[in-house]
Scaffold this motif. Structure first.
Motif, PDB file in Angstrom:
ATOM      1  N   LEU A  53       0.846  -1.195   0.000  1.00  0.00           N
ATOM      2  CA  LEU A  53       0.000   0.000   0.000  1.00  0.00           C
ATOM      3  C   LEU A  53       0.880   1.244   0.000  1.00  0.00           C
ATOM      4  O   LEU A  53       1.762   1.400   0.831  1.00  0.00           O
ATOM      5  N   ASN A  54       0.622   2.123  -0.959  1.00  0.00           N
ATOM      6  CA  ASN A  54       1.326   3.402  -1.053  1.00  0.00           C
ATOM      7  C   ASN A  54       0.274   4.493  -0.906  1.00  0.00           C
ATOM      8  O   ASN A  54      -0.633   4.602  -1.725  1.00  0.00           O
ATOM      9  N   ILE A  55       0.394   5.277   0.152  1.00  0.00           N
ATOM     10  CA  ILE A  55      -0.580   6.331   0.439  1.00  0.00           C
ATOM     11  C   ILE A  55       0.021   7.664   0.003  1.00  0.00           C
ATOM     12  O   ILE A  55       0.787   8.277   0.740  1.00  0.00           O
ATOM     13  N   GLN A  56      -0.336   8.094  -1.209  1.00  0.00           N
ATOM     14  CA  GLN A  56       0.139   9.393  -1.683  1.00  0.00           C
ATOM     15  C   GLN A  56      -0.626  10.497  -0.945  1.00  0.00           C
ATOM     16  O   GLN A  56      -0.059  11.520  -0.605  1.00  0.00           O
ATOM     17  N   SER A  57      -1.916  10.284  -0.746  1.00  0.00           N
ATOM     18  CA  SER A  57      -2.746  11.098   0.134  1.00  0.00           C
ATOM     19  C   SER A  57      -3.916  10.191   0.529  1.00  0.00           C
ATOM     20  O   SER A  57      -4.099   9.136  -0.065  1.00  0.00           O
ATOM     21  N   GLN A  62      -4.423  16.672   5.154  1.00  0.00           N
ATOM     22  CA  GLN A  62      -3.005  16.427   5.409  1.00  0.00           C
ATOM     23  C   GLN A  62      -2.795  15.683   6.726  1.00  0.00           C
ATOM     24  O   GLN A  62      -2.004  14.745   6.798  1.00  0.00           O
ATOM     25  N   LEU A  63      -3.501  16.070   7.761  1.00  0.00           N
ATOM     26  CA  LEU A  63      -3.386  15.423   9.074  1.00  0.00           C
ATOM     27  C   LEU A  63      -3.793  13.951   8.985  1.00  0.00           C
ATOM     28  O   LEU A  63      -3.103  13.063   9.496  1.00  0.00           O
ATOM     29  N   ILE A  64      -4.900  13.678   8.308  1.00  0.00           N
ATOM     30  CA  ILE A  64      -5.377  12.298   8.183  1.00  0.00           C
ATOM     31  C   ILE A  64      -4.449  11.491   7.279  1.00  0.00           C
ATOM     32  O   ILE A  64      -4.190  10.306   7.537  1.00  0.00           O
ATOM     33  N   THR A  65      -3.912  12.115   6.247  1.00  0.00           N
ATOM     34  CA  THR A  65      -2.947  11.426   5.382  1.00  0.00           C
ATOM     35  C   THR A  65      -1.729  10.997   6.193  1.00  0.00           C
ATOM     36  O   THR A  65      -1.259   9.858   6.062  1.00  0.00           O
ATOM     37  N   GLN A  66      -1.227  11.881   7.032  1.00  0.00           N
ATOM     38  CA  GLN A  66      -0.070  11.541   7.862  1.00  0.00           C
ATOM     39  C   GLN A  66      -0.375  10.372   8.804  1.00  0.00           C
ATOM     40  O   GLN A  66       0.439   9.475   8.970  1.00  0.00           O
ATOM     41  N   ALA A  67      -1.552  10.384   9.411  1.00  0.00           N
ATOM     42  CA  ALA A  67      -1.930   9.291  10.316  1.00  0.00           C
ATOM     43  C   ALA A  67      -2.055   7.975   9.551  1.00  0.00           C
ATOM     44  O   ALA A  67      -1.604   6.925  10.028  1.00  0.00           O
ATOM     45  N   ARG A  71       1.400   6.694   8.703  1.00  0.00           N
ATOM     46  CA  ARG A  71       2.036   6.160   9.913  1.00  0.00           C
ATOM     47  C   ARG A  71       1.564   4.733  10.201  1.00  0.00           C
ATOM     48  O   ARG A  71       2.366   3.856  10.527  1.00  0.00           O
ATOM     49  N   ASP A  72       0.277   4.492  10.038  1.00  0.00           N
ATOM     50  CA  ASP A  72      -0.289   3.194  10.418  1.00  0.00           C
ATOM     51  C   ASP A  72      -0.295   2.146   9.291  1.00  0.00           C
ATOM     52  O   ASP A  72      -0.266   0.948   9.584  1.00  0.00           O
ATOM     53  N   TYR A  73      -0.346   2.582   8.027  1.00  0.00           N
ATOM     54  CA  TYR A  73      -0.593   1.616   6.943  1.00  0.00           C
ATOM     55  C   TYR A  73       0.372   1.676   5.757  1.00  0.00           C
ATOM     56  O   TYR A  73       0.347   0.782   4.915  1.00  0.00           O
ATOM     57  N   GLN A  74       1.209   2.708   5.644  1.00  0.00           N
ATOM     58  CA  GLN A  74       2.122   2.831   4.504  1.00  0.00           C
ATOM     59  C   GLN A  74       3.006   1.594   4.386  1.00  0.00           C
ATOM     60  O   GLN A  74       3.595   1.145   5.368  1.00  0.00           O
ATOM     61  N   ASP A  95     -10.350  -6.168   6.784  1.00  0.00           N
ATOM     62  CA  ASP A  95     -10.681  -5.317   5.651  1.00  0.00           C
ATOM     63  C   ASP A  95     -10.083  -3.927   5.890  1.00  0.00           C
ATOM     64  O   ASP A  95     -10.366  -3.286   6.909  1.00  0.00           O
ATOM     65  N   LEU A  96      -9.251  -3.459   4.964  1.00  0.00           N
ATOM     66  CA  LEU A  96      -8.592  -2.157   5.105  1.00  0.00           C
ATOM     67  C   LEU A  96      -9.614  -1.025   5.220  1.00  0.00           C
ATOM     68  O   LEU A  96      -9.474  -0.135   6.060  1.00  0.00           O
ATOM     69  N   ALA A  97     -10.658  -1.041   4.400  1.00  0.00           N
ATOM     70  CA  ALA A  97     -11.672   0.025   4.463  1.00  0.00           C
ATOM     71  C   ALA A  97     -12.377   0.012   5.818  1.00  0.00           C
ATOM     72  O   ALA A  97     -12.683   1.076   6.370  1.00  0.00           O
ATOM     73  N   ALA A  98     -12.619  -1.168   6.380  1.00  0.00           N
ATOM     74  CA  ALA A  98     -13.252  -1.250   7.704  1.00  0.00           C
ATOM     75  C   ALA A  98     -12.353  -0.609   8.757  1.00  0.00           C
ATOM     76  O   ALA A  98     -12.827   0.157   9.607  1.00  0.00           O
ATOM     77  N   ARG A  99     -11.065  -0.886   8.688  1.00  0.00           N
ATOM     78  CA  ARG A  99     -10.140  -0.299   9.657  1.00  0.00           C
ATOM     79  C   ARG A  99     -10.071   1.228   9.511  1.00  0.00           C
ATOM     80  O   ARG A  99     -10.059   1.949  10.490  1.00  0.00           O
ATOM     81  N   LEU A 100     -10.027   1.695   8.273  1.00  0.00           N
ATOM     82  CA  LEU A 100      -9.932   3.138   8.050  1.00  0.00           C
ATOM     83  C   LEU A 100     -11.216   3.866   8.447  1.00  0.00           C
ATOM     84  O   LEU A 100     -11.162   5.002   8.925  1.00  0.00           O
ATOM     85  N   THR A 101     -12.362   3.223   8.273  1.00  0.00           N
ATOM     86  CA  THR A 101     -13.612   3.871   8.692  1.00  0.00           C
ATOM     87  C   THR A 101     -13.787   3.779  10.209  1.00  0.00           C
ATOM     88  O   THR A 101     -14.244   4.734  10.831  1.00  0.00           O
TER      89      THR A 101
END
Length: 154
Positions: free
Chosen positions: A50-54, A80-85, A88-91, A129-135
Motif C-alpha cells: 500500500l502506497n498512500i500518496q494522500s 493532510q493530518l489524516i494522510t499523515q496518520a 504512519r499506520d498503513y504505509q 478489511d482495510l476500508a473497515a479499519r480506516l472507517t
C-alpha cells in the motif's frame, strides 16, 4: 411535344429507380450483424504494498485504487493530518485486493473502475478489511449507498 415529355418522364423515372436501388444497396450492406461489444479488460485480484500518496489517492502495486464503500468526505483542512496518520499506520503494508464484482460489499452497486482507478476491497495480512479499519479509525467515511452497513459512516 408529348413524345419529349414522355421521354423526360421515362428518364426521370429510370434515374429515380436507380437512385433508390443504390440507396437500398447501401442500407442493406450496412445492416449486417451489429459490431461486437467492446471487451472490457477483466480485472483479477492483485497484491502489493500500500502506497498512500494522500488519503484519497491510494495505490497498490502501482495501481491507483478506490476502496469500495469508503471515501474521504471530511473537511479538506483535515486532509493532510489524516494522510499523515494513515501513512504512519498503513504505509507499505502488504494487501490483497479484489475488484468489485469478485465478492466485495459493493458488488452490483458500483462499477469496478472509476476513471483510472480500480474500485476494490483490500484485505490486510491478518484478514481484516482495510476500508473497515480506516472507517473505524475515523480516517474515511463509510458510504452506505455503496456497501450497505459494511463500513462505519461518519
Amino acid at each position: 411535344m408529348t413524345a419529349i415529355s414522355v421521354k423526360r418522364v421515362g428518364i426521370f423515372t429510370l434515374v429515380t429507380v436507380l437512385f433508390a436501388v443504390a440507396f437500398l444497396g447501401i442500407i442493406v450492406s450496412q445492416k449486417g450483424a451489429p459490431p461486437p461489444p467492446k471487451r472490457l479488460a477483466v480485472v483479477r485480484p492483485f497484491e502489493g504494498k500500500l502506497n498512500i500518496q494522500s488519503i484519497d489517492d491510494l495505490r497498490v502495486g502501482g495501481r491507483k485504487i478506490l476502496l469500495c464503500g469508503a471515501a474521504f468526505t471530511k473537511p479538506q483542512a483535515l486532509r493532510q493530518l489524516i494522510t499523515q496518520a494513515a501513512r504512519r499506520d498503513y504505509q507499505g503494508l502488504g494487501v490483497a485486493c479484489k475488484p468489485v464484482g469478485a465478492g466485495t460489499p459493493c458488488d452490483g452497486k458500483v462499477a469496478s473502475r472509476f476513471g483510472d482507478a480500480f474500485v476494490v476491497q483490500c484485505l490486510m495480512p491478518d484478514g481484516a478489511d482495510l476500508a473497515a479499519r480506516l472507517t473505524q479509525g475515523g480516517m474515511l467515511c463509510g458510504q452506505p449507498a455503496q456497501a450497505g452497513d459494511a463500513y462505519k459512516p461518519c
